[in-house]
Write a protein that holds these residues in place. Structure first.
Motif, PDB file in Angstrom:
ATOM      1  N   ARG A 127       0.830  -1.207   0.000  1.00  0.00           N
ATOM      2  CA  ARG A 127       0.000   0.000   0.000  1.00  0.00           C
ATOM      3  C   ARG A 127       0.864   1.256   0.000  1.00  0.00           C
ATOM      4  NH1 ARG A 127      -3.988   0.231   4.895  1.00  0.00           N
ATOM      5  NH2 ARG A 127      -2.023   0.624   5.963  1.00  0.00           N
ATOM      6  N   ASN A 128       1.974   1.216   0.751  1.00  0.00           N
ATOM      7  CA  ASN A 128       2.895   2.357   0.771  1.00  0.00           C
ATOM      8  C   ASN A 128       3.520   2.569  -0.604  1.00  0.00           C
ATOM      9  OD1 ASN A 128       6.023   3.160   1.097  1.00  0.00           O
ATOM     10  ND2 ASN A 128       4.775   4.299   2.572  1.00  0.00           N
ATOM     11  N   LEU A 129       3.882   1.476  -1.264  1.00  0.00           N
ATOM     12  CA  LEU A 129       4.471   1.598  -2.599  1.00  0.00           C
ATOM     13  C   LEU A 129       3.475   2.207  -3.584  1.00  0.00           C
ATOM     14  CD1 LEU A 129       6.292  -1.839  -2.656  1.00  0.00           C
ATOM     15  CD2 LEU A 129       7.414   0.378  -2.885  1.00  0.00           C
ATOM     16  N   LYS A 130       2.247   1.774  -3.510  1.00  0.00           N
ATOM     17  CA  LYS A 130       1.216   2.320  -4.406  1.00  0.00           C
ATOM     18  C   LYS A 130       0.958   3.790  -4.090  1.00  0.00           C
ATOM     19  CE  LYS A 130      -1.166  -2.069  -5.261  1.00  0.00           C
ATOM     20  NZ  LYS A 130      -2.400  -2.876  -5.018  1.00  0.00           N
ATOM     21  N   ASP A 141       7.214   2.495 -12.752  1.00  0.00           N
ATOM     22  CA  ASP A 141       7.327   1.168 -13.351  1.00  0.00           C
ATOM     23  C   ASP A 141       7.532   0.059 -12.315  1.00  0.00           C
ATOM     24  OD1 ASP A 141       9.855   2.016 -12.583  1.00  0.00           O
ATOM     25  OD2 ASP A 141      10.878   1.170 -14.333  1.00  0.00           O
ATOM     26  N   LEU A 142       7.246   0.333 -11.057  1.00  0.00           N
ATOM     27  CA  LEU A 142       7.455  -0.647  -9.995  1.00  0.00           C
ATOM     28  C   LEU A 142       6.399  -1.744 -10.037  1.00  0.00           C
ATOM     29  CD1 LEU A 142       8.180   1.729  -6.962  1.00  0.00           C
ATOM     30  CD2 LEU A 142       9.851   0.625  -8.468  1.00  0.00           C
ATOM     31  N   ARG A 143       6.754  -2.906  -9.502  1.00  0.00           N
ATOM     32  CA  ARG A 143       5.796  -3.986  -9.247  1.00  0.00           C
ATOM     33  C   ARG A 143       5.611  -4.072  -7.728  1.00  0.00           C
ATOM     34  NH1 ARG A 143       4.940  -8.566 -12.446  1.00  0.00           N
ATOM     35  NH2 ARG A 143       3.910  -9.356 -10.556  1.00  0.00           N
ATOM     36  N   PRO A 144       4.607  -3.392  -7.184  1.00  0.00           N
ATOM     37  CA  PRO A 144       4.426  -3.343  -5.734  1.00  0.00           C
ATOM     38  C   PRO A 144       4.301  -4.716  -5.077  1.00  0.00           C
ATOM     39  CG  PRO A 144       3.087  -1.671  -6.782  1.00  0.00           C
ATOM     40  CD  PRO A 144       3.640  -2.527  -7.878  1.00  0.00           C
ATOM     41  N   ASP A 145       3.660  -5.672  -5.753  1.00  0.00           N
ATOM     42  CA  ASP A 145       3.488  -6.994  -5.152  1.00  0.00           C
ATOM     43  C   ASP A 145       4.825  -7.699  -4.950  1.00  0.00           C
ATOM     44  OD1 ASP A 145       3.793  -7.106  -7.920  1.00  0.00           O
ATOM     45  OD2 ASP A 145       2.522  -8.884  -8.148  1.00  0.00           O
ATOM     46  N   ILE A 146       5.702  -7.604  -5.954  1.00  0.00           N
ATOM     47  CA  ILE A 146       7.022  -8.240  -5.856  1.00  0.00           C
ATOM     48  C   ILE A 146       7.887  -7.533  -4.816  1.00  0.00           C
ATOM     49  CG2 ILE A 146       9.173  -8.716  -7.093  1.00  0.00           C
ATOM     50  CD1 ILE A 146       7.504  -9.078  -9.628  1.00  0.00           C
ATOM     51  N   LEU A 147       7.917  -6.222  -4.879  1.00  0.00           N
ATOM     52  CA  LEU A 147       8.771  -5.457  -3.965  1.00  0.00           C
ATOM     53  C   LEU A 147       8.302  -5.570  -2.518  1.00  0.00           C
ATOM     54  CD1 LEU A 147       9.487  -2.245  -6.061  1.00  0.00           C
ATOM     55  CD2 LEU A 147      11.021  -4.148  -5.586  1.00  0.00           C
ATOM     56  N   PHE A 182      16.465   0.144   0.112  1.00  0.00           N
ATOM     57  CA  PHE A 182      15.136  -0.074  -0.461  1.00  0.00           C
ATOM     58  C   PHE A 182      14.532   1.235  -0.960  1.00  0.00           C
ATOM     59  CE2 PHE A 182      10.494  -0.214   0.079  1.00  0.00           C
ATOM     60  CZ  PHE A 182      10.191  -1.264  -0.770  1.00  0.00           C
ATOM     61  N   ILE A 183      14.575   2.263  -0.121  1.00  0.00           N
ATOM     62  CA  ILE A 183      13.956   3.536  -0.496  1.00  0.00           C
ATOM     63  C   ILE A 183      14.618   4.123  -1.741  1.00  0.00           C
ATOM     64  CG2 ILE A 183      13.651   5.941   0.199  1.00  0.00           C
ATOM     65  CD1 ILE A 183      13.043   5.009   2.999  1.00  0.00           C
ATOM     66  N   TYR A 184      15.941   4.163  -1.753  1.00  0.00           N
ATOM     67  CA  TYR A 184      16.621   4.743  -2.915  1.00  0.00           C
ATOM     68  C   TYR A 184      16.359   3.937  -4.179  1.00  0.00           C
ATOM     69  CZ  TYR A 184      19.187   8.356  -0.396  1.00  0.00           C
ATOM     70  OH  TYR A 184      19.512   9.475   0.324  1.00  0.00           O
ATOM     71  N   GLY A 185      16.046   2.654  -4.026  1.00  0.00           N
ATOM     72  CA  GLY A 185      15.754   1.825  -5.191  1.00  0.00           C
ATOM     73  C   GLY A 185      14.397   2.092  -5.810  1.00  0.00           C
ATOM     74  N   VAL A 186      13.471   2.695  -5.035  1.00  0.00           N
ATOM     75  CA  VAL A 186      12.117   2.917  -5.568  1.00  0.00           C
ATOM     76  C   VAL A 186      11.836   4.381  -5.892  1.00  0.00           C
ATOM     77  CG1 VAL A 186      11.239   0.921  -4.300  1.00  0.00           C
ATOM     78  CG2 VAL A 186      11.035   3.202  -3.270  1.00  0.00           C
ATOM     79  N   LEU A 187      12.746   5.274  -5.533  1.00  0.00           N
ATOM     80  CA  LEU A 187      12.493   6.700  -5.723  1.00  0.00           C
ATOM     81  C   LEU A 187      12.488   7.120  -7.189  1.00  0.00           C
ATOM     82  CD1 LEU A 187      14.747   8.330  -2.955  1.00  0.00           C
ATOM     83  CD2 LEU A 187      12.249   8.122  -2.942  1.00  0.00           C
TER      84      LEU A 187
END
Length: 208
Positions: A127-130, A141-147, A182-187
């Motif tokens: 939910r945080n990723l979304k 382009d993230l896959r929230p379920d995988i991450l 993790f955070i820097y990987g999704v920013l």
């Protein structure tokens, strides 16, 4: 009755985290509470029942913390930081063998925790990723379920002594390093600028 049970659970949680699940006996707990063993066993039929209820209460408490952080945070990054600021105090007082002992000696409580980890915590991360993607501060382009699945395993691998021997690594420092990674990987670029702004303002990193 409920007030007495709450007092027992609170003290048990404190002792379990400090000394480990296996080493704390019902005698130790009764003595710490200045309570008779008879009274203690009227509240909880045995140690397994007590551990299961203590774990359940802790999960409920942590869930409330996460929900409060979600409502309070202005964005997804701030939400993560607020949550970690709470959990770092829990981690800092936790015995390295806690999860091993939970799985090995208290299977019912472990099953409840395992389900909570793989369902509730994973959903919270997803939910945080979304949220971050919708805010434009996480990459689109993230896959929230995988991450989310990866992040949950990342959090708990810290408790594996074969990967992070406690005599060599400090739990809180490892968790903070993994969270930064993790955070820097999704920013997104926008998110990176926001993090830099937070750092300049002294809001990051997580020991501030």
């Amino acid at each position: 009755m409920e007030e007495a049970k709450e007092r027992v659970i609170q003290k048990a949680d404190e002792l379990f985290r400090m000394y480990g699940l296996r080493s704390v006996t019902m005698d130790d707990l009764a003595r710490s509470l200045a309570m008779s063993k008879r009274t203690l066993y009227q509240l909880f039929k045995d140690k397994r029942a007590l551990v299961k209820e203590a774990i359940s209460c802790k999960m409920e408490e942590d869930h409330c913390v996460v929900e409060e952080a979600r409502k309070k945070a202005q964005n997804a990054i701030e939400e993560i930081v607020l949550i970690f600021q709470h959990f770092r105090t829990v981690i800092a007082t936790l015995k390295p063998t806690f999860l091993y002992e939970l799985e090995r000696y208290f299977p019912e409580a472990w099953q409840s925790f395992h389900q909570y980890k793989n369902e509730v915590i994973r959903e919270q991360v997803e939910r945080n990723l979304k949220r971050g993607m919708a805010e434009g501060i996480y990459r689109s382009d993230l896959r929230p379920d995988i991450l989310a699945a990866m992040r949950v395993e990342q959090v708990f691998i810290v408790f594996n002594p074969q990967v992070f021997p406690p005599e060599k690594f400090h739990f809180v420092e490892v968790q903070e390093e993994l969270l930064k990674h993790f955070i820097y990987g999704v920013l997104s670029e926008k998110g990176l600028q926001l993090v830099k702004q937070y750092e300049e303002e002294g809001k990051l990193w997580l020991n501030k």
